[in-house]
Scaffold this motif. Structure first.
Motif, PDB file in Angstrom:
ATOM      1  N   GLN A  70       0.820  -1.214   0.000  1.00 16.15           N
ATOM      2  CA  GLN A  70       0.000   0.000   0.000  1.00 16.15           C
ATOM      3  C   GLN A  70       0.857   1.269   0.000  1.00 16.15           C
ATOM      4  N   ALA A 316      -0.426  -1.267   6.862  1.00 19.36           N
ATOM      5  CA  ALA A 316      -1.836  -1.047   7.169  1.00 19.36           C
ATOM      6  C   ALA A 316      -2.710  -2.222   6.765  1.00 19.36           C
ATOM      7  N   ASN A 318      -5.832  -3.647   5.136  1.00 22.44           N
ATOM      8  CA  ASN A 318      -6.634  -3.028   4.077  1.00 22.44           C
ATOM      9  C   ASN A 318      -8.037  -3.616   4.074  1.00 22.44           C
ATOM     10  N   SER A 403      -5.687   8.747   8.172  1.00 22.20           N
ATOM     11  CA  SER A 403      -5.030   7.872   7.197  1.00 22.20           C
ATOM     12  C   SER A 403      -5.242   6.404   7.555  1.00 22.20           C
ATOM     13  N   ASP A 407      -7.712   3.437   5.695  1.00 22.13           N
ATOM     14  CA  ASP A 407      -7.187   2.130   5.273  1.00 22.13           C
ATOM     15  C   ASP A 407      -8.015   0.995   5.873  1.00 22.13           C
ATOM     16  N   SER A 414      -5.704   3.796  -1.002  1.00 25.08           N
ATOM     17  CA  SER A 414      -5.158   3.846   0.361  1.00 25.08           C
ATOM     18  C   SER A 414      -5.541   5.145   1.059  1.00 25.08           C
TER      19      SER A 414
END
Length: 450
Positions: A70, A316, A318, A403, A407, A414
């Motif tokens: 990502q 992260a 997803n 952020s 995600d 992203s």
């Protein structure tokens, strides 16, 4: 008694090498709006061309998947091409140089023309060296399926380094002759293209449309289960589309939030003004720096096994299913990202002339004071510090949290990519609006310091 002259930085030992490096000359006249638009477009086209130039010498089937996962959206990285490393080496070199300058280890004063030119040149050398290092890490880890010391391995390192070098000069062209910076433009274009493709891709895989929106309509018309269109795992879905839209509007609203500190001229009491402090005081810079740190840990983890576990928790999850599968990973990721963003926001504010002391000095030199307080730079610094550092820390925490949450919701392109794209678009809009204004009223260029 005259103040002793500050000793020259030891980096001046590299001045000869810096002077030999090719450089994009500074424009000697005002660059018109059309020319800026043209040069920005040329640099962007050049970047996209490089993403289509495949690396030569890889083993069959190697290097086809995205090494950075990502993070590739933030680094403008494209798997198996000259842009495999993207902007990573440039940003990493920039972080190191900013830290060295801010901590006064290298003794450069960026307010001086010679020091600023040396800083830019050394940063360029640092980006090249970082490109060689990161390319070597990829080859050494066996990512391309060739031996590190072989001819193919060395040739791959050379290709990746050339890619970094080209990006350095494309960024320089945009910075001097275009809008914004090349790095920002490359990130924005890559993320915007990815979002569009993930949302509207009409191709089918396994009887399903790859794009989230075509799949949604296909499911509705085919009488399928609508929840599958919203929550299908492993492919873009409508939950990601809605998450993208929600994050977009939240960030646009956050960009407009600010507090204005009243000011008055010391000599002319009737003349007043305001100093705006944005909620996102350091913009999206902290999350870019945090993601570059994650990318470097991921790269080092390919060679040093103890870091492999850390790189897993610093990537992260997803989508909701990934979060539910490993809540601990999600919790560690968002915690580390928020703390890193707060730390980088504090560092960036203090090391780039945006801290309370620097702002207080600028206002004091312009003859301004805060009404209700005596004119003393220490008092002004104390008042500004209450707002500036609070905004920097809260803004850093906000960009890190939004952020990560985006995600977790499976946002297209992203969460960090959307955040960066909105921030870059907002800054670009402001610059284009200013440029159009100076085109219509040339006398305003003096007001903007041109």
């Amino acid at each position: 008694m005259e103040q002793a002259e500050q000793p020259r930085s030891k980096l001046y030992a590299l001045e000869g090498l810096v002077r030999r490096l090719p450089e994009v000359s500074v424009p000697k006249r005002h660059v018109s709006f059309k020319e800026k638009f043209m040069w920005t477009g040329i640099a962007l086209i050049g970047f996209f061309v490089l993403t289509q130039v495949s690396l030569y010498g890889m083993a069959a089937g190697a290097g086809q998947t995205a090494f950075f996962g990502q993070l590739r959206f933030i680094l403008a990285s494209h798997a198996g091409s000259l842009m495999e490393l993207g902007i990573g080496p440039i940003v990493t070199a920039g972080i190191i140089m900013q830290l060295l300058v801010g901590s006064k280890i290298i003794g450069l004063d960026l307010s001086k023309t010679d020091d600023r030119a040396l800083f830019t040149g050394v940063q360029k050398i640092g980006a090249i060296l970082m490109g060689i290092f990161q390319a070597s890490m990829l080859v050494m880890s066996g990512w391309y399926g060739v031996a590190f010391g072989s001819g193919a391995g060395i040739f791959l390192i050379v290709q990746l380094t050339i890619g970094v070098l080209i990006v350095v000069y494309l960024d320089e062209v945009v910075s001097k002759y275009g809008f914004g910076s090349g790095i920002s433009i490359f990130i924005m274009a890559g993320v915007a293209g990815t979002i569009f493709w993930q949302a509207f891709n009409p191709l089918q895989v396994g009887g399903q449309f790859t794009g989230a929106i075509p799949n949604f309509f296909g499911t509705m018309l085919g009488g399928g289960n609508i929840s599958d269109a919203f929550f299908r795992p492993g492919m873009p879905n409508m939950m990601g589309v809605f998450a993208t839209i929600i994050v977009f509007f939240i960030v646009v609203y956050a960009e407009s939030m600010r507090i204005e500190i009243p000011l008055a001229y010391g000599r002319f009491g009737g003349i007043r003004g305001r100093y705006p402090i944005k909620f996102l005081y350091t913009s999206v810079i902290p999350v870019i720096l945090a993601m570059v740190v994650f990318a470097n840990i991921r790269m080092l983890g390919m060679v040093f096994s103890p870091l492999q576990g850390a790189s897993y928790y610093l990537s992260a999850p997803n989508g909701i299913f990934d979060v539910m599968a490993d809540p601990l990973r999600a919790g560690i990721y968002i915690s580390v990202l928020v703390l890193l963003c707060m730390g980088f926001a504090w560092l960036w504010a203090n090391m780039t002339g945006m801290g309370p002391r620097d702002v207080a000095r600028q206002l004091d030199r312009s003859g301004m004071l805060i009404p209700g307080f005596r004119r003393d730079i220490r008092v002004m610094e104390w008042v500004l510090g209450r707002y500036i550092m609070t905004a920097a820390l809260l803004g850093g925490a906000f960009v890190g949290a939004i952020s990560a949450v985006a995600d977790f919701m499976g946002a297209l392109g992203s969460g960090t990519g959307i955040l960066l794209t909105v921030g870059i678009m907002y800054s670009l809009y402001q610059e284009i609006a200013k440029e159009r204004m100076t085109e219509m009223f040339p006398a305003m260029r003096r007001l903007f310091g041109e």
